[in-house]
Design a protein around this motif. Structure first.
Motif, short mmCIF file in Angstrom:
data_model
loop_
_atom_site.label_atom_id
_atom_site.label_comp_id
_atom_site.label_asym_id
_atom_site.label_seq_id
_atom_site.Cartn_x
_atom_site.Cartn_y
_atom_site.Cartn_z
N ILE A 319 -60.62 -33.80 -59.40
CA ILE A 319 -59.30 -33.62 -60.01
C ILE A 319 -58.39 -32.83 -59.08
CG2 ILE A 319 -58.07 -32.51 -61.92
CD1 ILE A 319 -60.42 -33.36 -63.74
N ALA A 320 -58.93 -31.80 -58.39
CA ALA A 320 -58.12 -31.07 -57.41
C ALA A 320 -57.60 -31.99 -56.32
CB ALA A 320 -58.94 -29.93 -56.81
N HIS A 321 -58.38 -33.01 -55.98
CA HIS A 321 -57.96 -33.99 -54.98
C HIS A 321 -56.69 -34.73 -55.40
CE1 HIS A 321 -60.58 -34.32 -51.57
NE2 HIS A 321 -61.69 -34.46 -52.27
N GLN A 322 -56.40 -34.84 -56.67
CA GLN A 322 -55.20 -35.55 -57.09
C GLN A 322 -53.96 -34.91 -56.47
OE1 GLN A 322 -55.63 -38.54 -59.15
NE2 GLN A 322 -57.63 -37.98 -58.31
N TRP A 323 -54.01 -33.57 -56.32
CA TRP A 323 -52.93 -32.85 -55.66
C TRP A 323 -53.11 -32.87 -54.14
CZ3 TRP A 323 -54.50 -31.84 -60.55
CH2 TRP A 323 -53.52 -31.55 -61.51
N PHE A 324 -54.33 -32.59 -53.69
CA PHE A 324 -54.59 -32.43 -52.26
C PHE A 324 -55.56 -33.50 -51.77
CE2 PHE A 324 -53.50 -28.16 -53.81
CZ PHE A 324 -52.32 -28.01 -53.10
N GLY A 325 -55.04 -34.39 -50.97
CA GLY A 325 -55.78 -35.56 -50.51
C GLY A 325 -55.06 -36.81 -50.97
N ASP A 326 -54.63 -36.81 -52.23
CA ASP A 326 -53.94 -37.97 -52.80
C ASP A 326 -52.42 -37.79 -52.73
OD1 ASP A 326 -56.52 -38.68 -53.30
OD2 ASP A 326 -56.33 -38.81 -55.47
N ALA A 327 -51.88 -36.82 -53.48
CA ALA A 327 -50.44 -36.61 -53.48
C ALA A 327 -49.95 -36.07 -52.13
CB ALA A 327 -50.03 -35.67 -54.61
N VAL A 328 -50.72 -35.16 -51.53
CA VAL A 328 -50.47 -34.71 -50.16
C VAL A 328 -51.68 -35.13 -49.34
CG1 VAL A 328 -50.07 -32.77 -48.61
CG2 VAL A 328 -49.06 -32.76 -50.91
N THR A 329 -51.48 -36.00 -48.39
CA THR A 329 -52.57 -36.64 -47.66
C THR A 329 -52.60 -36.18 -46.21
OG1 THR A 329 -52.33 -38.61 -49.06
CG2 THR A 329 -53.55 -38.89 -47.00
N ALA A 330 -53.79 -35.90 -45.70
CA ALA A 330 -53.93 -35.57 -44.29
C ALA A 330 -53.48 -36.76 -43.44
CB ALA A 330 -55.38 -35.20 -43.97
N ARG A 331 -52.53 -36.51 -42.55
CA ARG A 331 -51.94 -37.62 -41.78
C ARG A 331 -52.91 -38.20 -40.76
NH1 ARG A 331 -47.08 -35.32 -39.26
NH2 ARG A 331 -46.63 -35.00 -41.47
N GLU A 332 -53.78 -37.36 -40.22
CA GLU A 332 -54.74 -37.78 -39.22
C GLU A 332 -56.13 -37.36 -39.65
OE1 GLU A 332 -53.88 -39.69 -36.84
OE2 GLU A 332 -51.69 -39.50 -36.92
N TRP A 333 -57.15 -38.12 -39.28
CA TRP A 333 -58.51 -37.85 -39.73
C TRP A 333 -59.03 -36.48 -39.33
CZ3 TRP A 333 -59.87 -40.42 -43.64
CH2 TRP A 333 -59.54 -41.77 -43.80
N PRO A 334 -58.74 -35.96 -38.13
CA PRO A 334 -59.26 -34.63 -37.80
C PRO A 334 -58.75 -33.52 -38.71
CG PRO A 334 -58.68 -35.80 -35.79
CD PRO A 334 -58.14 -36.62 -36.94
N HIS A 335 -57.72 -33.79 -39.50
CA HIS A 335 -57.17 -32.79 -40.42
C HIS A 335 -57.63 -33.02 -41.86
CE1 HIS A 335 -54.19 -31.06 -37.50
NE2 HIS A 335 -54.45 -32.23 -36.92
N VAL A 336 -58.74 -33.74 -42.03
CA VAL A 336 -59.19 -34.10 -43.36
C VAL A 336 -59.60 -32.88 -44.19
CG1 VAL A 336 -61.65 -34.46 -42.86
CG2 VAL A 336 -60.51 -35.88 -44.59
N TRP A 337 -59.75 -31.71 -43.56
CA TRP A 337 -60.03 -30.50 -44.33
C TRP A 337 -58.87 -30.19 -45.30
CZ3 TRP A 337 -57.89 -25.49 -44.61
CH2 TRP A 337 -56.77 -25.25 -43.81
N LEU A 338 -57.66 -30.67 -44.99
CA LEU A 338 -56.53 -30.49 -45.91
C LEU A 338 -56.77 -31.23 -47.22
CD1 LEU A 338 -53.58 -30.93 -43.38
CD2 LEU A 338 -54.37 -28.78 -44.41
#
Length: 552
Positions: A319-338
């Motif tokens: 559910i937290a991913h709905q905000w972070f990962g989905d609504a705000v998405t890491a633009r590049e794969w090395p930043h997937v910690w976002l």
């Protein structure tokens, strides 16, 4: 953007006609017709929206029409889309049939003209077959046919053409023709559900909010829908978020028990971070590769729910991913910690602020142990992009990423941290971000320069291994302390709290550590009997306290 998709009737006409005549069973040869253009003369596209019309049944194949509305960002006479396997029967661009060429992992189509920057095109791809991946067509644990999309990280290309990268978010509409006894659930809102003349049913789901391609999913089969509650209705009924579960009939009651905290979790993040970013939230029992997948507004959860005692942590994370990962998405794969680091940390924040500090602390301690024992410590958190993107799902992205956020919270304070997170979220809502964007938001809110923090925790490998040596000088009534960083990596900068207890006194002091070795001396009323370094476990790493020979 969806309006532009609806303006084209190609998908509707194909769907009404059964999409294509007969199933496709072979891969299209690489030698099919190619547009007459140089390899370098390919337009760059920003996809605005997808409209995907599918015909599903109980077999291993499907038929589809994918309409892709895209804006041209670099001139060219052809366009390239990611697509692996499957048979492409025909392609049109803006309603006119065009030539196409298949490569090993792409589909190149002629635009019929030299497209200019800013032009919008609509490409319609008629295709089908038995997918190797991405769209999982199988019988479930109760031996009934199901279809579930499983796109992460770049596996959507196995079942629909597009720009399969998180930097290119778009809207999507699914028009799914399925057996009458099936239910279909997908991202976005349910636009319509209707009976077709052939006895099947047509389900239309759509979202007008740009989402990453890896979360553009649908699920189909004999699923039972059940209401779980509504969230966010206090001020405006139109803002209500409807939460449902979609499960196999045998597991409906088990799921209802496991998912009972879902409305409370959504309400918590809605209050802490901002309004829930999507039209609804469906919790879907699914047959996919992952134990949980955060698809925008349609979280896919493991098939064998009856083996779980609790799903609270899993739900809080996804559910937290709905905000972070989905609504705000890491633009590049090395930043997937976002994405993964945020979901892991805010999962812990939920338990900390709702179930108590000790619960949150225990979860952070578990994350720390997992990271320290992993093979990820030798690599920086922001690393080179691996050839196998599944490798970005490691202890750096999850556990260390969560710890970076926790230490950032300690560095700037609770008020600045949460306001900084909200500012970062608002600035990139329905868009993409890099780690520098988070730093900017945190610096603006806190008034601190944080380059040193982000550099050492994101760009460098490892963690501090701290050895504290304490010696009591009874004559001088002084505690002499040596703090050494003994790790193989360069020294880190961090605040270290020291707790000292003696007869009739107790004190805590925080010292900033930045060098390989530092020394300090404290005057105390008496000999210490207990010395603890980092008593709140606020710094990722290890600490040891050693008492040196004492002098009377």
């Amino acid at each position: 953007m969806l309006a532009a998709l609806r303006a084209s009737t190609l998908g509707s006409l194909a769907l009404a006609a059964g999409l294509c005549a007969g199933p496709a069973t072979e891969r299209e040869p690489v030698t099919s017709a190619a547009p007459e253009a140089a390899v370098s003369d390919t337009a760059a596209l920003d996809v605005l929206g997808y409209r995907i019309s599918l015909e599903l049944g109980t077999g291993s194949s499907f038929r589809a029409v994918a309409e892709i509305t895209a804006r041209v960002t670099a001139v060219g006479v052809r366009a390239r889309f990611d697509l692996v396997g499957l048979v492409v029967d025909s392609v049109t661009v803006d309603g006119a049939r065009t030539e196409h060429r298949r490569g090993k992992g792409d589909l190149v189509v002629g635009l019929g003209r030299r497209a200019a920057v800013g032009d919008t095109i609509v490409a319609a791809v008629h295709y089908g077959g038995a997918p190797d991946d991405g769209l999982i067509i199988k019988r479930n644990i109760y031996d009934r046919p199901t279809v579930f999309a499983d796109n992460w990280p770049n596996r959507a290309r196995h079942w629909f053409p597009g720009i399969d990268h998180p930097s290119d978010k778009a809207t999507v509409e699914f028009r799914v023709r399925a057996p009458a006894r099936w239910s279909v659930v997908a991202v976005g809102r349910l636009v319509s559900e209707s009976e077709l003349p052939d006895g099947r049913r047509l389900w239309v789901w759509a979202t007008d909010r740009p989402i990453p391609v890896y979360t553009m999913v649908l699920g189909a089969g004999e699923l039972v829908e059940r209401e779980l509650g509504m969230v966010g209705c206090d001020d405006d009924a139109a803002s209500c978020v409807r939460i449902t579960q979609w499960t196999f009939a045998e597991d409906e009651e088990t799921a209802a028990r496991l998912f009972q905290r879902a409305p409370a979790i959504v309400a918590f993040f809605d209050s802490l971070l901002g309004p829930f970013p999507y039209e609804k939230l469906a919790l879907v029992q699914s047959s996919t590769r992952f134990g949980g997948m955060e698809n925008s507004s349609a979280i896919f959860l493991p098939e064998r729910l009856n083996r779980r005692r609790s799903a609270d942590g899993l739900l809080a994370h996804e559910i937290a991913h709905q905000w972070f990962g989905d609504a705000v998405t890491a633009r590049e794969w090395p930043h997937v910690w976002l994405s993964e680091g945020f979901a892991s940390y805010f999962e812990n924040v939920f338990f900390e602020l709702v179930d108590g500090d000790s619960v949150g602390a225990a979860r952070r301690q578990g994350d720390e142990a997992h990271y320290l024992e992993s093979g990820s410590v030798e690599r920086p958190l922001i690393d080179e992009e691996p050839e196998n993107l599944f490798e970005v799902l490691n202890a750096n992205a999850y556990q260390k990423g969560a710890w970076v956020l926790h230490m950032l919270r300690q560095a700037v304070g609770d008020e600045a941290f949460f306001e900084g997170v909200r500012r970062y979220y608002r600035a990139h809502l329905h868009g993409t971000a890099l780690s520098a964007d988070l730093r900017q938001a945190m610096e603006e809110v806190s008034g601190q320069e944080l380059g040193w923090f982000f550099d050492q925790w994101l760009e460098r490998p490892g963690y501090p291994e701290v050895e504290v040596t304490a010696a009591w000088d009874g004559t001088a009534r002084a505690l002499r302390i040596r703090i050494a960083q003994i790790q193989q990596w360069p020294p880190f900068r961090f605040p270290l709290e020291l707790e000292v207890e003696g007869e009739g006194y107790s004190l805590r002091r925080t010292v900033w550590v930045a060098e390989r070795e530092s020394r300090l001396e404290w005057q105390l009323p008496g000999a210490p009997v207990r010395i603890v370094a980092d008593p709140e476990n606020a710094v990722l790493g290890t600490t040891k306290v050693r008492r040196a020979d004492e002098r009377s």
